[in-house]
Design an enzyme around this catalytic site. Sequence first.
Site, short mmCIF file in Angstrom:
data_model
loop_
_atom_site.label_atom_id
_atom_site.label_comp_id
_atom_site.label_asym_id
_atom_site.label_seq_id
_atom_site.Cartn_x
_atom_site.Cartn_y
_atom_site.Cartn_z
N ASP A 12 11.49 19.04 39.57
CA ASP A 12 12.20 20.22 39.41
C ASP A 12 13.58 20.25 39.70
OD1 ASP A 12 12.65 22.23 37.34
OD2 ASP A 12 11.57 23.84 38.72
N ASN A 14 16.64 18.95 37.92
CA ASN A 14 17.92 18.29 37.38
C ASN A 14 18.75 18.83 36.68
OD1 ASN A 14 16.21 16.05 37.96
ND2 ASN A 14 15.24 15.78 35.88
N ARG A 16 19.92 22.00 37.21
CA ARG A 16 20.72 22.50 38.11
C ARG A 16 21.57 21.84 38.82
NH1 ARG A 16 16.04 25.78 40.75
NH2 ARG A 16 14.93 24.45 39.30
N HIS A 29 19.20 14.42 34.55
CA HIS A 29 18.08 13.56 34.19
C HIS A 29 18.24 12.22 34.63
CE1 HIS A 29 16.19 17.32 32.79
NE2 HIS A 29 16.96 17.36 31.48
N ARG A 63 12.63 23.31 24.58
CA ARG A 63 14.17 23.12 25.19
C ARG A 63 14.89 22.60 23.58
NH1 ARG A 63 14.39 20.80 31.22
NH2 ARG A 63 13.03 22.27 32.04
N LEU A 123 0.14 0.22 43.84
CA LEU A 123 0.53 1.66 43.56
C LEU A 123 0.22 1.86 41.91
CD1 LEU A 123 1.77 4.36 44.40
CD2 LEU A 123 3.81 3.40 43.42
N GLU A 178 -3.01 19.93 49.19
CA GLU A 178 -2.10 20.63 49.77
C GLU A 178 -0.72 20.72 49.25
OE1 GLU A 178 -2.70 21.66 53.04
OE2 GLU A 178 -4.67 21.06 52.94
C1 FPP Z 1 13.03 18.85 35.80
O1 FPP Z 1 14.11 19.66 35.70
C2 FPP Z 1 12.96 17.88 34.82
C3 FPP Z 1 12.48 17.28 33.95
C4 FPP Z 1 12.04 18.32 32.86
C5 FPP Z 1 12.59 16.01 33.40
C6 FPP Z 1 12.15 14.92 34.52
C7 FPP Z 1 12.67 13.98 34.15
C8 FPP Z 1 13.25 12.90 34.95
C9 FPP Z 1 12.90 13.14 36.56
C10 FPP Z 1 14.06 11.67 34.53
C11 FPP Z 1 13.25 10.48 33.91
C12 FPP Z 1 12.03 10.14 34.43
C13 FPP Z 1 11.51 9.13 34.37
C14 FPP Z 1 10.08 8.76 34.41
C15 FPP Z 1 12.39 7.82 34.03
P1 FPP Z 1 14.67 20.65 34.94
O2 FPP Z 1 15.36 20.04 33.62
O3 FPP Z 1 13.62 21.75 34.64
O4 FPP Z 1 15.88 21.09 35.86
P2 FPP Z 1 16.32 22.92 35.99
O5 FPP Z 1 15.21 23.70 36.44
O6 FPP Z 1 17.12 22.76 36.79
O7 FPP Z 1 16.60 23.40 34.78
#
Ligand code: FPP
Length: 224
Positions: A12, A14, A16, A29, A63, A123, A178
């Site tokens: 979480d 990205n 922000r 992202h 979204r 993995l 945990e």
């Molecule tokens: C949460 O941050 C993140 C997501 C909803 C998307 C996750 C995607 C990635 C980490 C990138 C691509 C992944 C792969 C596997 C290639 P948010 O957008 O909810 O951030 P916020 O809470 O700050 O708005």
Amino acid sequence: MHTKLHVAIIMDGNGRWATLRGLPRLAGHRTGAKAVRQVIEAAPELGVGVLTLFAFSAANWKRPAEETDALMALFAAHLESEREECLINGVRIRVIGRRDRLPQNVRDSIVRTEQETAAGRELEVRLAVDYSAREAIAQAAANASIPRALGPDVDLLIRTGGEQRLSDFLLWECAWAEFVFTKTLWPDFGAADLAAAIADFRARDRRFGAIPQHPIGDTMQLTL
Ligand code: FPP
């Protein structure tokens, strides 16, 4: 040596991370995807056998289409560009969640990546895409196969970005997990952060409801 861990991560922060820099959310992202790579690279030597990453929740369809389209494109691009590297390094990729709402190119990339990396033993990376734990449990219950249909128990659940909630992720599998919550935003999370979370986890006494294995001095003798 310890048994291999199942670590699950709610990635979480990205959006922000990008907003703080005056960048579009997609930049967060993209940088988040780089953090995914770092964590996958670091995981085996930290004793992780299974890594489940929450990439897109069923609730994320709320979204704007601009963002969900961009995320789908990012997933397809990364599955394509990382497949070879996964093969070389023995990383098996599996995707959990619904497939029917994903764009066809994402579905194709998933199938190909799962097939080609199926022999990976270093993995196992489980990417949760269009995933809802409640939905997964309900489906497993309808087939009368909850423990088999769902994944292995989670040892350590990490959530970045400062929130302290599960957000419909691995509800059944986290029964004895945990938890490590960190304010670090996902794009800033790296191998050192994963190592620190695992060190924290390893220092904990997991009792699974039983009495302590390591009494602290003589004062901790049972005095029921
Ligand atoms: C949460 O941050 C993140 C997501 C909803 C998307 C996750 C995607 C990635 C980490 C990138 C691509 C992944 C792969 C596997 C290639 P948010 O957008 O909810 O951030 P916020 O809470 O700050 O708005």
